[in-house]
Design a protein around this motif. Sequence first.
Motif, PDB file in Angstrom:
ATOM      1  N   LEU A 225     -14.868 -94.601  53.971  1.00 46.71           N
ATOM      2  CA  LEU A 225     -13.627 -95.196  53.480  1.00 46.71           C
ATOM      3  C   LEU A 225     -13.040 -96.165  54.505  1.00 46.71           C
ATOM      4  CD1 LEU A 225     -11.740 -92.180  51.831  1.00 46.71           C
ATOM      5  CD2 LEU A 225     -12.763 -94.137  50.664  1.00 46.71           C
ATOM      6  N   ALA A 226     -13.104 -95.785  55.789  1.00 43.60           N
ATOM      7  CA  ALA A 226     -12.562 -96.639  56.845  1.00 43.60           C
ATOM      8  C   ALA A 226     -13.313 -97.968  56.924  1.00 43.60           C
ATOM      9  CB  ALA A 226     -12.625 -95.910  58.188  1.00 43.60           C
ATOM     10  N   VAL A 227     -14.646 -97.883  56.930  1.00 41.14           N
ATOM     11  CA  VAL A 227     -15.462 -99.099  57.003  1.00 41.14           C
ATOM     12  C   VAL A 227     -15.263 -99.945  55.754  1.00 41.14           C
ATOM     13  CG1 VAL A 227     -17.820-100.012  57.093  1.00 41.14           C
ATOM     14  CG2 VAL A 227     -17.174 -98.052  58.518  1.00 41.14           C
ATOM     15  N   GLU A 228     -15.206 -99.306  54.598  1.00 42.50           N
ATOM     16  CA  GLU A 228     -15.004-100.015  53.335  1.00 42.50           C
ATOM     17  C   GLU A 228     -13.686-100.787  53.365  1.00 42.50           C
ATOM     18  OE1 GLU A 228     -15.195-101.596  49.674  1.00 42.50           O
ATOM     19  OE2 GLU A 228     -16.845-100.442  50.561  1.00 42.50           O
ATOM     20  N   HIS A 229     -12.649-100.186  53.918  1.00 36.59           N
ATOM     21  CA  HIS A 229     -11.348-100.852  53.978  1.00 36.59           C
ATOM     22  C   HIS A 229     -11.408-102.070  54.903  1.00 36.59           C
ATOM     23  CE1 HIS A 229      -7.089-101.380  53.533  1.00 36.59           C
ATOM     24  NE2 HIS A 229      -6.855-101.214  54.830  1.00 36.59           N
ATOM     25  N   PHE A 230     -12.024-101.893  56.069  1.00 33.42           N
ATOM     26  CA  PHE A 230     -12.176-103.038  56.978  1.00 33.42           C
ATOM     27  C   PHE A 230     -12.950-104.169  56.287  1.00 33.42           C
ATOM     28  CE2 PHE A 230     -11.880-100.179  60.969  1.00 33.42           C
ATOM     29  CZ  PHE A 230     -10.565-100.552  61.187  1.00 33.42           C
ATOM     30  N   TYR A 231     -14.021-103.783  55.622  1.00 37.46           N
ATOM     31  CA  TYR A 231     -14.888-104.767  54.955  1.00 37.46           C
ATOM     32  C   TYR A 231     -14.113-105.521  53.872  1.00 37.46           C
ATOM     33  CZ  TYR A 231     -18.953-106.695  52.506  1.00 37.46           C
ATOM     34  OH  TYR A 231     -19.855-107.550  51.916  1.00 37.46           O
ATOM     35  N   SER A 232     -13.261-104.805  53.135  1.00 36.91           N
ATOM     36  CA  SER A 232     -12.478-105.434  52.065  1.00 36.91           C
ATOM     37  C   SER A 232     -11.477-106.442  52.623  1.00 36.91           C
ATOM     38  CB  SER A 232     -11.738-104.369  51.251  1.00 36.91           C
ATOM     39  OG  SER A 232     -10.674-103.788  52.008  1.00 36.91           O
ATOM     40  N   LEU A 233     -11.133-106.276  53.909  1.00 39.96           N
ATOM     41  CA  LEU A 233     -10.187-107.192  54.556  1.00 39.96           C
ATOM     42  C   LEU A 233     -10.903-108.344  55.258  1.00 39.96           C
ATOM     43  CD1 LEU A 233      -7.706-104.583  56.116  1.00 39.96           C
ATOM     44  CD2 LEU A 233      -7.395-105.913  54.022  1.00 39.96           C
ATOM     45  N   GLY A 234     -12.223-108.359  55.139  1.00 42.24           N
ATOM     46  CA  GLY A 234     -12.999-109.456  55.712  1.00 42.24           C
ATOM     47  C   GLY A 234     -13.568-109.203  57.090  1.00 42.24           C
ATOM     48  N   HIS A 235     -13.423-107.994  57.617  1.00 40.92           N
ATOM     49  CA  HIS A 235     -13.928-107.696  58.960  1.00 40.92           C
ATOM     50  C   HIS A 235     -15.432-107.438  58.946  1.00 40.92           C
ATOM     51  CE1 HIS A 235      -9.979-107.287  60.936  1.00 40.92           C
ATOM     52  NE2 HIS A 235      -9.570-106.794  59.774  1.00 40.92           N
ATOM     53  N   GLU A 236     -16.111-107.984  59.938  1.00 36.03           N
ATOM     54  CA  GLU A 236     -17.548-107.747  60.117  1.00 36.03           C
ATOM     55  C   GLU A 236     -17.850-107.199  61.507  1.00 36.03           C
ATOM     56  OE1 GLU A 236     -19.644-111.331  59.191  1.00 36.03           O
ATOM     57  OE2 GLU A 236     -19.125-111.256  57.049  1.00 36.03           O
ATOM     58  N   LYS A 237     -17.041-107.573  62.471  1.00 35.32           N
ATOM     59  CA  LYS A 237     -17.227-107.089  63.847  1.00 35.32           C
ATOM     60  C   LYS A 237     -16.399-105.812  64.019  1.00 35.32           C
ATOM     61  CE  LYS A 237     -16.057-111.166  65.446  1.00 35.32           C
ATOM     62  NZ  LYS A 237     -15.727-112.276  66.397  1.00 35.32           N
ATOM     63  N   ILE A 238     -16.995-104.713  63.562  1.00 36.00           N
ATOM     64  CA  ILE A 238     -16.288-103.426  63.511  1.00 36.00           C
ATOM     65  C   ILE A 238     -16.846-102.469  64.568  1.00 36.00           C
ATOM     66  CG2 ILE A 238     -15.629-101.493  62.042  1.00 36.00           C
ATOM     67  CD1 ILE A 238     -16.226-103.311  59.621  1.00 36.00           C
ATOM     68  N   ALA A 239     -15.959-101.898  65.361  1.00 32.79           N
ATOM     69  CA  ALA A 239     -16.355-100.965  66.420  1.00 32.79           C
ATOM     70  C   ALA A 239     -15.933 -99.539  66.064  1.00 32.79           C
ATOM     71  CB  ALA A 239     -15.728-101.383  67.751  1.00 32.79           C
ATOM     72  N   HIS A 240     -16.542 -98.585  66.742  1.00 35.02           N
ATOM     73  CA  HIS A 240     -16.209 -97.167  66.514  1.00 35.02           C
ATOM     74  C   HIS A 240     -16.057 -96.436  67.837  1.00 35.02           C
ATOM     75  CE1 HIS A 240     -15.942 -93.217  64.895  1.00 35.02           C
ATOM     76  NE2 HIS A 240     -17.188 -92.856  65.152  1.00 35.02           N
ATOM     77  N   ILE A 241     -14.887 -95.814  68.020  1.00 37.10           N
ATOM     78  CA  ILE A 241     -14.687 -94.914  69.159  1.00 37.10           C
ATOM     79  C   ILE A 241     -14.975 -93.516  68.636  1.00 37.10           C
ATOM     80  CG2 ILE A 241     -13.100 -94.052  70.908  1.00 37.10           C
ATOM     81  CD1 ILE A 241     -11.503 -96.623  70.650  1.00 37.10           C
ATOM     82  N   ALA A 242     -16.150 -93.006  68.963  1.00 35.87           N
ATOM     83  CA  ALA A 242     -16.628 -91.743  68.399  1.00 35.87           C
ATOM     84  C   ALA A 242     -16.049 -90.541  69.120  1.00 35.87           C
ATOM     85  CB  ALA A 242     -18.155 -91.698  68.464  1.00 35.87           C
ATOM     86  N   GLY A 243     -15.902 -89.448  68.384  1.00 35.57           N
ATOM     87  CA  GLY A 243     -15.499 -88.185  68.984  1.00 35.57           C
ATOM     88  C   GLY A 243     -16.705 -87.503  69.606  1.00 35.57           C
ATOM     89  N   SER A 244     -16.483 -86.419  70.304  1.00 30.28           N
ATOM     90  CA  SER A 244     -17.557 -85.691  70.970  1.00 30.28           C
ATOM     91  C   SER A 244     -18.701 -85.374  70.010  1.00 30.28           C
ATOM     92  CB  SER A 244     -17.019 -84.382  71.551  1.00 30.28           C
ATOM     93  OG  SER A 244     -18.066 -83.565  72.002  1.00 30.28           O
ATOM     94  N   GLN A 245     -19.911 -85.706  70.411  1.00 29.36           N
ATOM     95  CA  GLN A 245     -21.088 -85.438  69.583  1.00 29.36           C
ATOM     96  C   GLN A 245     -21.535 -83.980  69.681  1.00 29.36           C
ATOM     97  OE1 GLN A 245     -22.396 -88.191  67.407  1.00 29.36           O
ATOM     98  NE2 GLN A 245     -20.239 -88.344  67.965  1.00 29.36           N
ATOM     99  N   LYS A 246     -20.807 -83.185  70.483  1.00 26.70           N
ATOM    100  CA  LYS A 246     -21.042 -81.747  70.516  1.00 26.70           C
ATOM    101  C   LYS A 246     -20.313 -81.072  69.360  1.00 26.70           C
ATOM    102  CE  LYS A 246     -21.431 -81.323  75.573  1.00 26.70           C
ATOM    103  NZ  LYS A 246     -20.840 -80.672  76.766  1.00 26.70           N
TER     104      LYS A 246
END
Length: 336
Positions: A167-188
């Motif tokens: 949903l987050a990526v879809e919203h960015f995409y609908s606003l025209g964003h292509e250079k999208i970054a992700h600050i990920a939570g702990s992979q543990k």
Amino acid sequence: MPTIYDIAKKTGFSISTVSKVLNNYKDVSENTRKVVFEAVNELGYFPNSSARTLTTKRSWSIGVVFDEEYGIGMEHPFFNAVMESFKRNVGKHGYDLLFSSNRNGKPKSYIDHFQYRGVDGVVVVRCAIKDPYVEKLMESNIPSVVIDQDTRLASVVYSDNYYGSELAVEHFYSLGHEKIAHIAGSQKMFTGLQRKKGFMKAMKQHKLIVRQEYIVEGGPFTYESGQQGMRKLLECEELPTAVFAASDIMALGAISEIRKSGLNVPKDISVIGFDDIKISKYTTPELTTIKQDTALIGKTAANLLMDQINDKKKNFMSVKIPVELIQRNSCQTIDN
């Protein structure tokens, strides 16, 4: 001091019916249960705990295991809200909570602790994907439910983290964003892992380039980890126009770093968080986020555990709670 006879007199029910409600028998209607507990609260009735334990063969306590690997615990507003809902719902059945933790990384045998205390059930809240001490507890015959995790050893309740990231990526995409970054939570953590996977899948579905430098490991779901992750992104030769943080707290940390660098949210960089904690709608700008239904998570976990306690056997159900996008002011349309 009020007695069970006073409760019966006030409600008009028989002493045996009131006793069934107080001892959590199943053959009592919800309306009857509600009327009795309203009288209990109004009169200030407190049953003798020792007598009740002897009569029902229950301790009327539920053990709570909270992950302390990162020292966050109940301080995190999301888990605070979930546990408030859980406490309220098990409290309707006369239960109290008994907390235990693996503080400062010192191993503790949860099963020994809770068996000694004689708890009737256990709720585990967001522990690492592989925690041998928790797994041993889950493998025991103690009724149990796990929140914000996935396991085959107990009943589980968790949000649709995967879809939330989409949903987050879809919203960015609908606003025209292509250079999208992700600050990920702990992979543990199950949540960190699922949210990152959902992000990666959504990016590929929209045929967006997943730049390696745009994926940063934020570690624990804290304000400081959000700051650290954003600092790494601000070092990129080409800045992202949008950042999806794995939690609202991390998103707020990221926004603070963006401002320190002289940039503006959302004019220069749009930001989306995950959780919809209360403060997210009072920040500047108000934070766009993925909402988790904390009340439903807590209630569902409580119901799953009470069913096991009443049936006197462990169940292994998995309940995924829906999430939704909450649009506020931290995102902006971009012209490519």
